[in-house]
Design an enzyme around this catalytic site. Structure first.
Site, PDB file in Angstrom:
ATOM      1  CG  HIS A 116      11.569   6.155 -19.375  1.00 22.43           C
ATOM      2  ND1 HIS A 116      11.374   7.501 -19.698  1.00 22.43           N
ATOM      3  CD2 HIS A 116      11.550   5.480 -20.563  1.00 22.43           C
ATOM      4  CE1 HIS A 116      11.228   7.619 -20.997  1.00 22.43           C
ATOM      5  NE2 HIS A 116      11.347   6.418 -21.556  1.00 22.43           N
TER       6      HIS A 116
ATOM      7  CG  ASP B 108      12.413   3.507 -24.097  1.00 19.44           C
ATOM      8  OD1 ASP B 108      12.886   3.942 -25.170  1.00 19.44           O
ATOM      9  OD2 ASP B 108      11.799   4.207 -23.281  1.00 19.44           O
TER      10      ASP B 108
ATOM     11  CG  HIS C 124      15.271   8.050 -22.562  1.00 18.95           C
ATOM     12  ND1 HIS C 124      15.538   6.694 -22.356  1.00 18.95           N
ATOM     13  CD2 HIS C 124      14.061   8.085 -23.165  1.00 18.95           C
ATOM     14  CE1 HIS C 124      14.550   5.976 -22.840  1.00 18.95           C
ATOM     15  NE2 HIS C 124      13.630   6.787 -23.331  1.00 18.95           N
TER      16      HIS C 124
ATOM     17  NE  ARG D  46      10.457  17.143 -27.766  1.00 18.42           N
ATOM     18  CZ  ARG D  46      10.485  15.867 -27.387  1.00 18.42           C
ATOM     19  NH1 ARG D  46       9.618  15.457 -26.457  1.00 18.42           N
ATOM     20  NH2 ARG D  46      11.349  15.014 -27.909  1.00 18.42           N
TER      21      ARG D  46
HETATM   22  C1  LIG Z   1       6.456  -0.800 -22.868  1.00 17.04           C
HETATM   23  C2  LIG Z   1       6.272   0.514 -22.706  1.00 17.04           C
HETATM   24  C3  LIG Z   1       5.808   1.148 -21.450  1.00 17.04           C
HETATM   25  C4  LIG Z   1       5.995   2.655 -21.742  1.00 17.04           C
HETATM   26  C5  LIG Z   1       5.758   2.718 -23.239  1.00 17.04           C
HETATM   27  C6  LIG Z   1       6.562   1.544 -23.738  1.00 17.04           C
HETATM   28  C7  LIG Z   1       8.071   1.912 -23.655  1.00 17.04           C
HETATM   29  C8  LIG Z   1       8.332   3.111 -22.708  1.00 17.04           C
HETATM   30  C9  LIG Z   1       7.464   3.064 -21.437  1.00 17.04           C
HETATM   31  C10 LIG Z   1       7.331   4.410 -20.686  1.00 17.04           C
HETATM   32  C11 LIG Z   1       7.229   5.590 -21.691  1.00 17.04           C
HETATM   33  C12 LIG Z   1       8.484   4.675 -19.704  1.00 17.04           C
HETATM   34  C13 LIG Z   1       8.172   5.901 -18.804  1.00 17.04           C
HETATM   35  C14 LIG Z   1       6.867   5.647 -18.005  1.00 17.04           C
HETATM   36  C15 LIG Z   1       5.653   5.350 -18.915  1.00 17.04           C
HETATM   37  C16 LIG Z   1       4.474   4.966 -17.998  1.00 17.04           C
HETATM   38  C17 LIG Z   1       5.215   6.625 -19.660  1.00 17.04           C
HETATM   39  O1  LIG Z   1       5.574   7.747 -19.232  1.00 17.04           O
HETATM   40  O2  LIG Z   1       4.456   6.507 -20.654  1.00 17.04           O
HETATM   41  C18 LIG Z   1       6.046   4.171 -19.857  1.00 17.04           C
HETATM   42  C19 LIG Z   1       5.084   3.627 -20.925  1.00 17.04           C
HETATM   43  C20 LIG Z   1       3.839   2.957 -20.338  1.00 17.04           C
HETATM   44  O3  LIG Z   1       3.942   2.155 -19.364  1.00 17.04           O
HETATM   45  O4  LIG Z   1       2.734   3.249 -20.869  1.00 17.04           O
HETATM   46  O1  LIG Z   2       9.188  12.260 -26.436  1.00 17.02           O
HETATM   47  C1  LIG Z   2      10.388  11.982 -26.255  1.00 17.02           C
HETATM   48  O2  LIG Z   2      11.307  12.661 -26.724  1.00 17.02           O
HETATM   49  C2  LIG Z   2      10.758  10.751 -25.431  1.00 17.02           C
HETATM   50  C3  LIG Z   2       9.576   9.840 -25.193  1.00 17.02           C
HETATM   51  C4  LIG Z   2      10.019   8.535 -24.571  1.00 17.02           C
HETATM   52  O3  LIG Z   2      11.107   8.396 -24.028  1.00 17.02           O
HETATM   53  C5  LIG Z   2       9.107   7.385 -24.612  1.00 17.02           C
HETATM   54  O4  LIG Z   2       7.943   7.555 -25.082  1.00 17.02           O
HETATM   55  O5  LIG Z   2       9.565   6.275 -24.163  1.00 17.02           O
HETATM   56 FE   LIG Z   3      11.574   6.288 -23.642  1.00 20.57          FE
END
Ligand SMILES: C=C1C[C@]23C[C@H]1CC[C@H]2[C@]1(C)CCC[C@@](C)(C(=O)O)[C@H]1[C@@H]3C(=O)O
Ligand SMILES: O=C(O)CCC(=O)C(=O)O
Ligand SMILES: [Fe+2]
Length: 376
Positions: free
Chosen positions: A234, A236, A291, A301
């Site tokens: 994704h 951010d 990333h 982790r």
């Molecule tokens: C605004 C946000 C949505 C998420 C948390 C913050 C910034 C990063 C986003 C996220 C981590 C991107 C990957 C998918 C996601 C669903 C996750 O894995 O947590 C995303 C976060 C979210 O929507 O809760």
């Molecule tokens: O845990 C990590 O190293 C990355 C997490 C991340 O990309 C996020 O929370 O948006």
């Molecule tokens: Fe991220």
């Protein structure tokens, strides 16, 4: 296949001694990612030059200009950089990690007192079982708001309201941590303003009253780390991310030069990346980098992620000097709460979120206009 209302990723009930059980227990299918997204092992490490933050703002003009030149290069290319000599107290960072263990070490039922409610982005999430039906991330998270308005201790209040008076000191600690992250973010915004040629104060002023998001990422041990991802690929959606990887457990990977690279943990450093909202603010000039995070079968982790977000009143649009015939507007005006709503209710953030959001905005406005015309 058992149904999972909430999956206890702590895997307390699964044998954590693979040597005693050579045949590995397969992970639930919802956590298995498609072959083309499964993690690849033995990646090259991406060694990037570090930004020495205190030196850059020390008053030494050479250090400042060299830092801004370096920032402009990496942000136009991929948007990831390492920050060292950041001025944040090492004890504060250590406590922030230590207190994560207090929360995530609790039983699931206790953590669920802070459970993320539908339609909200704050709270506790476990494998995101309630939000997605497939490609579930192998992680538990606790997310909460931070307000730069110094008259409001929203973080401390959140912990007390969600978990009780016993958690006030933990809330105070994360309030201090977020204040430190906000201060570092505003300093970086000064440098980004100079790098883009819009002036030291432009983006600093824009984010002065930030209403940001803090997220604690907890990635449990996984018996099949090659089958799943801790956080999927994704960009951010936010403006700037300041991430701290705890001790020596690798996990963060960035996609640069058409391949994944591992970012080695450095407890003295923050990994910082440009987010989609800043890409829009820079009229596409600074990149929001793809990333992801991988897990492993040896160690838990943890990462601390501070997501800088503009105050809800701010209109996200690039300054005029970044728009001309050669650089026409790429993204529409928007406010952050609209983008956040899109990422929570309409779209699972990936590498195309900003473009998908722009299309959604256009369609929503277009259909609203058509509706109003049809009523004439
Ligand atoms: C605004 C946000 C949505 C998420 C948390 C913050 C910034 C990063 C986003 C996220 C981590 C991107 C990957 C998918 C996601 C669903 C996750 O894995 O947590 C995303 C976060 C979210 O929507 O809760
Ligand atoms: O845990 C990590 O190293 C990355 C997490 C991340 O990309 C996020 O929370 O948006
Ligand atoms: Fe991220």
């Amino acid at each position: 296949m058992p149904t999972f209302s909430t999956l206890d990723l702590n895997l307390r009930n699964i044998d954590n001694n693979p040597s005693s059980s050579p045949s590995k227990i397969p992970i639930p299918s919802q956590f298995v990612w498609p072959d083309h997204e499964k993690p690849t092992l033995n990646l090259p490490q991406l060694h990037m030059p570090s930004i020495d933050l205190m030196s850059a703002i020390s008053g030494n003009p050479v250090a400042l200009s060299e830092t801004c030149f370096l920032l402009d290069q990496v942000c136009r290319k991929h948007g990831f950089f390492i920050v060292v000599n950041h001025g944040v107290d090492a004890e504060l960072i250590a406590k922030a990690h230590e207190f994560m263990d207090l929360f995530f070490g609790m039983k699931v039922e206790e953590k669920q007192r802070a459970e993320r409610k539908v339609g909200e982005h704050c709270g506790y999430a476990n494998g995101f079982v309630g939000r997605f039906s497939c490609k579930l991330p192998w992680k538990e998270t606790l997310s909460f708001r931070y307000s730069a308005d110094c008259n409001r201790n929203v973080v401390e209040d959140y912990f007390v309201n969600a978990l009780g008076e016993d958690w006030r000191n933990v809330g105070k600690l994360y309030q201090q941590y977020c204040q430190a992250m906000s201060k570092v973010s505003l300093t970086i915004m000064e440098l980004l303003g100079m790098s883009l040629g819009v002036g030291r104060s432009y983006f600093r002023d824009f984010f002065e009253g930030n209403e940001s998001i803090m997220r604690l990422n907890y990635y449990p041990i996984c018996q099949n780390p090659d089958q799943t991802l801790g956080t999927g690929p994704h960009c951010d959606p936010t403006s700037l991310t300041i991430l701290h990887q705890h001790d020596s457990v690798h996990g963060l990977q960035v996609f640069v030069d058409q391949q994944w690279h591992s970012i080695p943990p450095n407890p003295q450093a923050f990994v910082v990346n440009i987010g989609d909202t800043f890409t829009a603010l820079s009229n596409g000039m600074y990149k929001s980098c793809l990333h992801r995070a991988v897990v492993n079968e040896e160690a838990v982790r943890k990462s601390l992620a501070f997501f800088l977000c503009p105050n809800e009143e701010k209109v996200v649009k690039p300054p005029g000097c970044l728009v001309d015939e050669k650089n026409p507007r790429i993204f529409p005006d928007f406010r952050w709460p609209t983008f956040l709503h899109f990422s929570q209710e309409h779209y699972r953030a990936d590498e195309k979120t900003l473009h998908a959001f722009s299309n959604w905005l256009f369609q929503t406005k277009f259909s609203t206009t058509l509706d109003s015309l049809s009523k004439c």
